[in-house]
Each structure stands twice: as structure tokens, then as C-alpha cells.
Design an enzyme around this catalytic site. Structure first.
Site, PDB file in Angstrom:
ATOM      1  N   MET A   7       0.778  -1.123  -0.234  1.00  0.00           N
ATOM      2  CA  MET A   7       0.084  -0.038   0.003  1.00  0.00           C
ATOM      3  C   MET A   7       0.833   1.167  -0.071  1.00  0.00           C
ATOM      4  O   MET A   7       2.018   1.136   0.377  1.00  0.00           O
ATOM      5  CB  MET A   7      -1.032   0.007   1.130  1.00  0.00           C
ATOM      6  CG  MET A   7      -2.269  -0.748   1.365  1.00  0.00           C
ATOM      7  SD  MET A   7      -3.136  -0.703   2.650  1.00  0.00           S
ATOM      8  CE  MET A   7      -3.272   1.046   2.856  1.00  0.00           C
ATOM      9  N   CYS A   8       0.167   2.256  -0.361  1.00  0.00           N
ATOM     10  CA  CYS A   8       0.930   3.666  -0.416  1.00  0.00           C
ATOM     11  C   CYS A   8       0.552   4.115   1.195  1.00  0.00           C
ATOM     12  O   CYS A   8      -0.424   3.638   1.800  1.00  0.00           O
ATOM     13  CB  CYS A   8       0.617   4.676  -1.259  1.00  0.00           C
ATOM     14  SG  CYS A   8       0.537   4.048  -3.211  1.00  0.00           S
ATOM     15  N   GLN A   9       1.473   5.045   1.240  1.00  0.00           N
ATOM     16  CA  GLN A   9       1.003   5.592   2.744  1.00  0.00           C
ATOM     17  C   GLN A   9       0.668   7.085   2.557  1.00  0.00           C
ATOM     18  O   GLN A   9       1.326   7.950   1.922  1.00  0.00           O
ATOM     19  CB  GLN A   9       2.188   5.744   3.667  1.00  0.00           C
ATOM     20  CG  GLN A   9       3.009   4.292   3.970  1.00  0.00           C
ATOM     21  CD  GLN A   9       2.157   3.922   5.409  1.00  0.00           C
ATOM     22  OE1 GLN A   9       2.110   4.714   6.287  1.00  0.00           O
ATOM     23  NE2 GLN A   9       1.596   2.883   5.002  1.00  0.00           N
ATOM     24  N   ILE A  81       3.831   8.375   0.081  1.00  0.00           N
ATOM     25  CA  ILE A  81       4.718   7.519  -0.146  1.00  0.00           C
ATOM     26  C   ILE A  81       4.254   6.234  -1.077  1.00  0.00           C
ATOM     27  O   ILE A  81       3.340   5.965  -0.958  1.00  0.00           O
ATOM     28  CB  ILE A  81       5.434   6.442   0.804  1.00  0.00           C
ATOM     29  CG1 ILE A  81       5.965   7.651   2.090  1.00  0.00           C
ATOM     30  CG2 ILE A  81       6.657   5.677   0.655  1.00  0.00           C
ATOM     31  CD1 ILE A  81       6.302   7.052   3.369  1.00  0.00           C
ATOM     32  N   ASN A 111      -4.361   7.012  -1.795  1.00  0.00           N
ATOM     33  CA  ASN A 111      -4.042   5.740  -1.461  1.00  0.00           C
ATOM     34  C   ASN A 111      -5.260   4.849  -2.015  1.00  0.00           C
ATOM     35  O   ASN A 111      -6.442   5.038  -1.383  1.00  0.00           O
ATOM     36  CB  ASN A 111      -3.649   5.718   0.255  1.00  0.00           C
ATOM     37  CG  ASN A 111      -4.092   4.224   0.593  1.00  0.00           C
ATOM     38  OD1 ASN A 111      -4.864   4.010   1.306  1.00  0.00           O
ATOM     39  ND2 ASN A 111      -3.107   3.248   0.167  1.00  0.00           N
TER      40      ASN A 111
END
Lengths: 259, 259
Positions: A7-9, A81, A111
Site C-alpha cells: 500500500m501507499c502511505q 509514499i 491511497n
């Protein structure tokens, strides 16, 4: 706390006074392979906005090195991120994205993953890259501009955004952070948590696997900060989870609830 | 060569291959008082664009420090050093400015002063700050969007821009650089010079009082670079002066003349 693999943060900050933050990327240095697809941080200084984005691992990035040392003073920050799901790894696909509307900059990070979200973009906002995220952002900007002739109040914006966000959310996971330098909006599909803080701030650093945020040692009794993240960052505070389909708005370091 | 006191400096680069440039700000360190009102550099990486701006003297700026060490690889670069004429010293008034149109980013920097230029901005581009420069940029973007339904050819864009630029130029000095990552446009009111270079590049550095640019040691026989600046930077090359009202367009490191 470990993030969910793949996953993205997201990390957002909203404060009632320009807050001195230092980001560091110690986590990156150890696990650059895992979030190798780039990172970005957008922050407002008054009406102005800066966007630092880099589509490379923070391990090699001079931009990450600079952010680590830059004393950011801001009331509105959005960081991201990236682990690529849709779109090539390229500068134009690196969050946050920025556009101007009604003489304000708007910064957006997402996200999640939207499947078959291909709305008609007939107005002044077109994606430069090829991510679902930038497409959804352009659509949000387009629809906002159709709903309001000029900058509405935060309350009206929040109502409109809550209605609009349901559209892309039907196509998948649509956790996002959005700011225009006046407020911070957070929309949750799956994972978003927030905490509100006042003076004196906890001495504990905010720390997840990737990014460390040090709050300034010097705060005043009236300072208020709200932090929104994908997963709670500390164990000793009461983090609130947003529910699926919930849109929260933060102003002056506090969540503002509907009247 | 010394710049004209009180003026802003423009520097543009257009190349046929991503060119490795290193900017340094040695001049700033000695004369930060003179250009204390900020600086900015925008560069394209494919369709993506980065903008590094700082409204403070480069002497204190971590951004300047980072740019000094960052190995920029770009085919389109626009840099600006600001001495404020209109608008407060603030992040939102720091050149270059950026907008999106037709799914491309556009980066713009201006040298000069426009008096009583207050066009009707009725479309999707509004200034965030309060400079004459950003107002003129928004107006250019607005009028481009009215003249073409989607991204036209460089030739058609050049024709339209030449017609449009005459408007603001009637209000004062309108030297500007503009790029969309495909071409570099340079409009002259008073001072703009360019040079076209091929392999092997001169060993001499580009140097004015404020900014030094080192070309990479390694170039190939097919490399072409065009450099556009307020004042010529070297004595041993044939710099061409643009005339008042002249708009030049550079593609693949060469000036492209009208057919």
C-alpha cells in the site's frame, strides 16, 4: 507501526499555527526496495505551495536528503509514499498532484486503486500522467468548479466534496487527502486515522516504518495540530478511525464536525 | 558579465537530449542582498515537471543548496532570480509559475514590469499571488485555451503566442520564458540573448554574477543545446540578441524559424 505491504502511505497535517516539522526517511534507507516508486510532500506557506516529488527511492534522492534537513514551517502538509499500482514509475505519476482553482492551489494525494474509473473530463483539468489518482483529482477539481462559481466556505466545500467522493469510491479504494491551504480534507474508504493534539505535544516522535516526524520542541499553549495517517503512528494516543465513505475536514488543528 | 542592477535574471535551456546541468549559486553568496527576493528553477522530465522555488536569499536556502548538488537531467529548464518590482516577497510570488493546460504542464518566468495590466480573467486560470507576472501568465493560458481546443503543433502555438504577447507588452517590459516540455518560447521586450551549441561544448562555464552552470563533460556528437539568457554569458561565442517584440521558439536545441 508496520504499514500494510503493497500500500501507499498517506500523512496529512493541519495546524492553527505554522508548525516546524522535520521529516526524516530513516525507514527508506533500510527498505528502499519496498517503496521504491517514489515519494512526495506538498506544503503550504500562506497561499503559496511547494511540492517536492521524486520518483526514485529516497535512498538515492537528493530531494529526500534536503527535506530531511529543511525546517518546514507550515499549517497544511500532505505527504505520500508510493507503491505503484496504476501508471508507470515517472515524475508525472508521483503524488501529491497540484492544480489551481479559484486562485488557490490544491494539493491531492491518494491511497488505493480505482478500477475502470474513466469519467468525462471536458473542462480545464486534465491528467498529465496516467494514474487513476490524478484522473480522480482532475475530476474532483472539474466538478468543484462546476458546483461553485468562486471559492465557497469550508462548510460548503465539505458538503460538495462528500457528495463527489462517493463517485470514484464506487470504483475501488479511495482514501485521499486534499488541501487548499485553508483546510485539510480526508476521505476514507478503508484505512485513515487521525489524532488531535494540543500543547504540550507528546515527546514521542511520530514514527512509522518509513517516515519520522519530529514536532518542534517549542510549542505554545494555544498550538493545535491534527495529524491524519493511513495507520496510527503511536500507541499512547487516542487515534480515531474514519469509517468507509467518511469525509473529515480539519481547520486550525481540529476536526470540524457538521453543524 | 554583470546583470543590470534591479532587474530579474532569466535563464532558459532547450536541448535535444536530457542534459546534465549543475547550477551553483556562488554569486548569491557574495551579493545576496541584491537578489534577496527569491529564485526558482523549473525543469521537465518527460511530461513531468519539478519546480524549486524559494522566496529567501539563496544564501540561507536549503533548496539552493540542494539544487547545487542535484544532477539535473532535463531537456527544458527555466530559471529565474527575483528582484521584486510588484507583489510582496512571498512563496506565491516567486517565479517560475506553473499551470496545467491540455494535459501538459506549462512553466513561465518573467523579467520586467507591466503597468496597469488588468485583463479580464474569466476562465480557469487565476493568479494565486499578486504579481503582474502571474497575472500575465494566467491571461496567456486563458487565451491559449480559447484559441485551441487541444494541444496544437509547436508552429501553431508559436503563431498564437506571438499575437498574444503583444498585448501585455503594450503595458511595459515583457521578457518571458515559457515551456511545456516540448519547446521553449522566449519573448523579448528589451533584453534576451541566445546561443546554439553543438558537440563538443565549450569548456568554459556559463557564468553570470549569480548563477554558474556547468555543462556535463560527456556529450555526444549529436547533442544540441540552446541557451537563452537576459545578458550574454560568455565572450567567445556568437550570442544573438532578440529584438523588441520578437518571439523565438526552440525545439531540440535549435531555434526554429518560421517557414
Amino acid at each position: 507501526m508496520r504499514h500494510t505491504p503493497g500500500m501507499c502511505q498517506l500523512l496529512g497535517l493541519n495546524a492553527n499555527t505554522p508548525t516546524d516539522l522535520v521529516f526524516s526517511f530513516t525507514g527508506f534507507a533500510h527498505r528502499a526496495q519496498e517503496h521504491k516508486d517514489g515519494f512526495g510532500i506538498g506544503f503550504f506557506e500562506g497561499a503559496g505551495a511547494r511540492l517536492f516529488v521524486d520518483p526514485v527511492s529516497a535512498r538515492q534522492s537528493p530531494v529526500a536528503e534536503m527535506i530531511r534537513r529543511y525546517p518546514i514551517h507550515s499549517r497544511h502538509i500532505i505527504a505520500h509514499i508510493r507503491k505503484a499500482t496504476q501508471g508507470r514509475v515517472a515524475l508525472e505519476n508521483t503524488h501529491p498532484f497540484m492544480r489551481e482553482l479559484w486562485g488557490r492551489y490544491w494539493v491531492f494525494a491518494h491511497n488505493g486503486n480505482l478500477v475502470d474509473f474513466a469519467p468525462k473530463l471536458h473542462a480545464a483539468f486534465r491528467p498529465v500522467g496516467d494514474t487513476d489518482s490524478e484522473r480522480a483529482f482532475c475530476w474532483l477539481m472539474q466538478e468543484l468548479s462546476k458546483n461553485h462559481a468562486s471559492l465557497p466556505s469550508v462548510e460548503h466545500l465539505t458538503q460538495t466534496l462528500a457528495e463527489l467522493a462517493a463517485g470514484p469510491a464506487r470504483h475501488g479504494t479511495f482514501n485521499f487527502l486534499l488541501s487548499n491551504g485553508e483546510a485539510l480534507w480526508a476521505h476514507c474508504s478503508t484505512h485513515l486515522h487521525y489524532v488531535e493534539r494540543g500543547h504540550p505535544f507528546p515527546t514521542a516522535q511520530l514514527q512509522d516504518a518509513d517516515v519520522t516526524v519530529d514536532f518542534a520542541a517549542h510549542t505554545t499553549p494555544t498550538d493545535r495540530v491534527a495529524v491524519v495517517v493511513t495507520q496510527p503512528l503511536t500507541c499512547n494516543e487516542s487515534w480515531q478511525a474514519l469509517g468507509p465513505g467518511e469525509l473529515a475536514v480539519f481547520v486550525d488543528g481540529r476536526r470540524r464536525l457538521p453543524p
